[in-house]
Design an enzyme around this catalytic site. Sequence first.
Site, PDB file in Angstrom:
ATOM      1  CG  HIS A 112     -15.934  58.704 -90.724  1.00  0.00           C
ATOM      2  ND1 HIS A 112     -15.227  57.644 -90.198  1.00  0.00           N
ATOM      3  CD2 HIS A 112     -14.987  59.633 -91.068  1.00  0.00           C
ATOM      4  CE1 HIS A 112     -13.928  57.908 -90.227  1.00  0.00           C
ATOM      5  NE2 HIS A 112     -13.759  59.112 -90.732  1.00  0.00           N
TER       6      HIS A 112
ATOM      7  CG  ASP B 145     -38.591  63.297 -73.765  1.00  0.00           C
ATOM      8  OD1 ASP B 145     -37.666  63.919 -73.179  1.00  0.00           O
ATOM      9  OD2 ASP B 145     -38.756  62.070 -73.644  1.00  0.00           O
TER      10      ASP B 145
ATOM     11  CB  THR C 105     -31.879  57.033 -73.340  1.00  0.00           C
ATOM     12  OG1 THR C 105     -32.920  56.982 -74.335  1.00  0.00           O
ATOM     13  CG2 THR C 105     -32.355  56.391 -72.051  1.00  0.00           C
TER      14      THR C 105
ATOM     15  CB  CYS D 290     -35.662  61.719 -75.236  1.00  0.00           C
ATOM     16  SG  CYS D 290     -34.811  60.244 -75.832  1.00  0.00           S
TER      17      CYS D 290
ATOM     18  CG  HIS E 117     -16.079  58.633 -94.923  1.00  0.00           C
ATOM     19  ND1 HIS E 117     -15.973  57.457 -94.234  1.00  0.00           N
ATOM     20  CD2 HIS E 117     -14.859  59.234 -94.832  1.00  0.00           C
ATOM     21  CE1 HIS E 117     -14.755  57.342 -93.719  1.00  0.00           C
ATOM     22  NE2 HIS E 117     -14.061  58.411 -94.078  1.00  0.00           N
TER      23      HIS E 117
END
Length: 149
Positions: free
Chosen positions: A102, A12, A71, A69, A137
Amino acid sequence: MTDTKRIVLSSDHAAIDLRQAIAKHIAAKGWEAVDIGPTTPESTHYPEHGAAAARRVASGDCSLGIILCGTGQGIMMAANKVAGVRCGVCSDPFSARMIRAHNDAQILSLGARVVGEGLALDIVDAFLETAFEGGRHGTRVDMITALEG
Ligand code: RB5
């Protein structure tokens, strides 16, 4: 994951400079960086950009993705709504290695207001240099996919 070294980038408005620095960094390492923007600083909506990148991966057009973005959290949530996509937010290289090894994450999410450029590039390198380990995994990743119904 497909074998192509083609990686989609999107963000963004909060992460344009860091996204462009990452695109340059990975291109220098031989990746084809498919940067789908945006390029102008007007306020925009991270769900649209997360979904657009995730669809490039889900369709097989790109093997991996990097999204950003402020965060890394909101755009990650949007990307994970696209079927078949696994995306994790990382603020350290260890986590970036682990989401590949993983969790077989195809998309890395970064917070441009959380990590500086130097750390972000280390995180990107860790993500791109790590392969999925498979085995037990793989069973767990299949269980994640099954939750999509
Ligand atoms: C935009 O201000 C901000 O909310 C966005 O970049 C992101 O941090 C959302 O998760």
